[in-house]
Design a protein around this motif. Sequence first.
Motif: not given
Length: 121
Positions: A108-113
Amino acid sequence: MIQGRDLPFIVNLGNSIIGVSVLAIPFCFHQCGIILGSLLLFVSSLLTRLSCDILLRAANSTKKRSYEYLAQHTFGSIGKSLVEISIIGLLFGTCIAFHVIVGDLSPSIVSVLFGVEVSII
């Protein structure tokens, strides 16, 4: 500036940093009520204080400075082994929980970043 879509990630990251118990206490108070919640918190703090006091007195009277050697003095080599296995189990379980949290949060964090879509396999 924090956007609304980032809030779940921030809460999950805060949860992993602060710990589950700190964030669970308000939920427990909500479920139990202020009187029962306060009573349970007070009783658990007394039990924690009592167990620490017992451990300190035992350590001071036997001049042992670790759980393992205190258990060995009290229960023999089997007690020492059980304490060591318990500590290893606690640390191993903590590592597993940390990796599960990181594994759940990372996509989730990688997709947002990076602006990529998370694919579920």
